[in-house]
Design an enzyme around this catalytic site. Structure first.
Site, PDB file in Angstrom:
ATOM      1  CB  ALA A   1      20.720  41.008 -48.926  1.00 35.91           C
ATOM      2  CB  SER A   2      15.970  38.416 -50.860  1.00 42.25           C
ATOM      3  OG  SER A   2      16.321  37.975 -52.151  1.00 42.25           O
TER       4      SER A   2
ATOM      5  CE1 TYR B   1      25.751  33.536 -63.063  1.00 43.33           C
ATOM      6  CE2 TYR B   1      27.464  31.917 -63.507  1.00 43.33           C
ATOM      7  CZ  TYR B   1      26.717  32.662 -62.612  1.00 43.33           C
ATOM      8  OH  TYR B   1      26.950  32.533 -61.262  1.00 43.33           O
TER       9      TYR B   1
ATOM     10  CE  LYS C   1      27.893  35.937 -61.668  1.00 40.69           C
ATOM     11  NZ  LYS C   1      27.556  36.815 -60.542  1.00 40.69           N
TER      12      LYS C   1
HETATM   13  P1  NAP Z   1      20.176  32.926 -55.560  1.00 48.36           P
HETATM   14  O1  NAP Z   1      19.901  32.074 -54.370  1.00 48.36           O
HETATM   15  O2  NAP Z   1      19.441  32.698 -56.834  1.00 48.36           O
HETATM   16  O3  NAP Z   1      20.010  34.454 -55.124  1.00 48.36           O
HETATM   17  C1  NAP Z   1      20.140  35.497 -56.042  1.00 48.36           C
HETATM   18  C2  NAP Z   1      19.925  36.799 -55.327  1.00 48.36           C
HETATM   19  O4  NAP Z   1      20.020  37.846 -56.297  1.00 48.36           O
HETATM   20  C3  NAP Z   1      18.568  36.873 -54.687  1.00 48.36           C
HETATM   21  O5  NAP Z   1      18.667  37.505 -53.429  1.00 48.36           O
HETATM   22  C4  NAP Z   1      17.789  37.749 -55.645  1.00 48.36           C
HETATM   23  O6  NAP Z   1      16.823  38.507 -54.938  1.00 48.36           O
HETATM   24  C5  NAP Z   1      18.879  38.662 -56.180  1.00 48.36           C
HETATM   25  N1  NAP Z   1      18.507  39.263 -57.450  1.00 48.36           N
HETATM   26  C6  NAP Z   1      18.268  38.627 -58.632  1.00 48.36           C
HETATM   27  N2  NAP Z   1      17.906  39.527 -59.567  1.00 48.36           N
HETATM   28  C7  NAP Z   1      17.910  40.736 -58.956  1.00 48.36           C
HETATM   29  C8  NAP Z   1      17.615  42.064 -59.383  1.00 48.36           C
HETATM   30  N3  NAP Z   1      17.227  42.311 -60.653  1.00 48.36           N
HETATM   31  N4  NAP Z   1      17.734  43.078 -58.504  1.00 48.36           N
HETATM   32  C9  NAP Z   1      18.115  42.840 -57.227  1.00 48.36           C
HETATM   33  N5  NAP Z   1      18.406  41.615 -56.769  1.00 48.36           N
HETATM   34  C10 NAP Z   1      18.308  40.577 -57.617  1.00 48.36           C
HETATM   35  O7  NAP Z   1      21.710  32.870 -55.954  1.00 48.36           O
HETATM   36  P2  NAP Z   1      23.033  32.594 -55.113  1.00 48.36           P
HETATM   37  O8  NAP Z   1      23.448  31.220 -55.408  1.00 48.36           O
HETATM   38  O9  NAP Z   1      22.907  33.060 -53.708  1.00 48.36           O
HETATM   39  O10 NAP Z   1      24.034  33.550 -55.915  1.00 48.36           O
HETATM   40  C11 NAP Z   1      24.453  34.805 -55.464  1.00 48.36           C
HETATM   41  C12 NAP Z   1      25.569  35.278 -56.389  1.00 48.36           C
HETATM   42  O11 NAP Z   1      26.605  34.306 -56.383  1.00 48.36           O
HETATM   43  C13 NAP Z   1      25.145  35.415 -57.846  1.00 48.36           C
HETATM   44  O12 NAP Z   1      25.763  36.549 -58.409  1.00 48.36           O
HETATM   45  C14 NAP Z   1      25.660  34.161 -58.483  1.00 48.36           C
HETATM   46  O13 NAP Z   1      25.918  34.341 -59.851  1.00 48.36           O
HETATM   47  C15 NAP Z   1      26.925  33.936 -57.693  1.00 48.36           C
HETATM   48  N6  NAP Z   1      27.401  32.557 -57.720  1.00 48.36           N
HETATM   49  C16 NAP Z   1      26.644  31.547 -57.222  1.00 48.36           C
HETATM   50  C17 NAP Z   1      27.146  30.252 -57.283  1.00 48.36           C
HETATM   51  C18 NAP Z   1      26.374  29.079 -56.761  1.00 48.36           C
HETATM   52  O14 NAP Z   1      26.846  27.967 -56.933  1.00 48.36           O
HETATM   53  N7  NAP Z   1      25.256  29.250 -56.111  1.00 48.36           N
HETATM   54  C19 NAP Z   1      28.386  30.012 -57.843  1.00 48.36           C
HETATM   55  C20 NAP Z   1      29.126  31.069 -58.323  1.00 48.36           C
HETATM   56  C21 NAP Z   1      28.627  32.338 -58.251  1.00 48.36           C
HETATM   57  P3  NAP Z   1      15.343  38.891 -55.457  1.00 48.36           P
HETATM   58  O15 NAP Z   1      14.876  37.778 -56.317  1.00 48.36           O
HETATM   59  O16 NAP Z   1      14.608  39.053 -54.183  1.00 48.36           O
HETATM   60  O17 NAP Z   1      15.526  40.181 -56.186  1.00 48.36           O
END
Ligand code: NAP
Length: 254
Positions: free
Chosen positions: A21-22, A162, A166
């Site tokens: 959620a960060s 990845y 997923k």
């Molecule tokens: P992001 O901006 O990189 O954010 C990832 C989040 O996951 C951050 O809040 C991070 O927080 C947290 N995180 C990472 N490792 C962690 C750990 N070990 N423990 C707890 N928290 C952790 O990514 P996003 O794009 O928002 O993606 C969110 C989700 O959507 C992911 O599962 C990603 O695979 C999925 N997704 C994203 C896209 C895209 O295009 N962006 C597409 C498909 C799916 P901290 O670093 O503070 O821990």
């Protein structure tokens, strides 16, 4: 707006826990669930960011509680959840959103990068789900939502770890949906396509243009596009939807 419409997709009296959620999608989901009345537990490793988001939600009239949590450390999850204050402890809606990438062609992919991605993206969801499940079963109500990716459905060169994590979330959710349906707990998956976040910022302009042409709606998605789908699945109105994968890819994957 009529009174009935206004009352739809409300989460008053519910507690939601959002991992990752960060920033990015997780932060948008947390904001939206809080705006719809849920008390929200904001979980991730970056506590500073969680605290400022919690302040923002509270300033807007919502309720939020930061929780320092590394989902990659499955053994610590139960203990971290036990540290929550009582009024945030009964999680009704779990959003397993935390996720990382460590891309490489398989020939060059280290076992460490394979394990790290599986640990955070898949085993993290297992640990969180197990930790909140008992309460949901007791209360005979629950919503478990995983943020997967269309990459888990269609594959992507350079992302075998990845994509496996997923796709794993889909099998996990479908199995749990069958296990938990009799307790009125639904388990669903949201599979985003390319969403504008830190994760996709590294794409160059050329790659972005090419990508946009392959998306039916001719644009990258926004974090709010994903948050809307999560809100729907979390709501009372989605009570007859379980074991489903909601594709939020703008038609990248059809
Ligand atoms: P992001 O901006 O990189 O954010 C990832 C989040 O996951 C951050 O809040 C991070 O927080 C947290 N995180 C990472 N490792 C962690 C750990 N070990 N423990 C707890 N928290 C952790 O990514 P996003 O794009 O928002 O993606 C969110 C989700 O959507 C992911 O599962 C990603 O695979 C999925 N997704 C994203 C896209 C895209 O295009 N962006 C597409 C498909 C799916 P901290 O670093 O503070 O821990």
């Amino acid at each position: 707006m009529s009174e009935r419409e206004d009352g739809m997709f409300r989460l008053d009296g519910k507690t939601a826990l959002v991992t990752g959620a960060s920033q990015g999608i997780g932060a948008a989901v947390a904001r939206l669930l809080a705006a719809r009345g849920a008390a929200v537990v904001l979980a991730a490793r970056s506590v500073d960011k969680l605290e400022s988001l919690a302040q923002e939600i509270v300033a807007a009239g919502g309720r939020a509680q930061p929780l320092a949590l590394d989902v990659g450390d499955a053994e610590s999850v139960e203990e971290r959840l036990a540290s929550l204050p009582e009024d945030f402890a009964d999680v009704d809606v779990l959003v397993n959103n935390a996720g990382i990438t460590a891309d490489n062609l398989l020939a060059r992919m280290s076992l460490e990068d394979w394990r790290r991605v599986l640990d955070v993206n898949l085993t993290g969801a297992f640990a969180l789900t197990k930790a909140v499940l008992r309460g949901m079963m007791r209360r005979r109500w629950g919503r478990i939502i995983a943020v997967s990716s269309v990459v888990g459905l269609m594959g992507n060169a350079g992302q075998a770890n990845y994509a496996a994590s997923k796709a794993g979330l889909v099998g996990f959710a479908k199995s749990l949906a069958r296990e938990l349906g009799s307790r009125s707990i639904t388990v669903n998956v949201v599979a985003p396509g390319y969403i504008q976040t830190a994760m996709t910022e590294e794409l160059g302009e050329k790659a972005r243009d090419e990508l946009t042409r392959s998306i039916a709606l001719r644009r990258l998605g926004t974090v709010d596009d994903v948050a809307g789908a999560v809100l729907y699945l979390a709501s009372e109105e989605a009570g007859y939807v379980t074991g489903s994968v909601v594709n939020v890819s703008g038609g990248l994957y059809i």
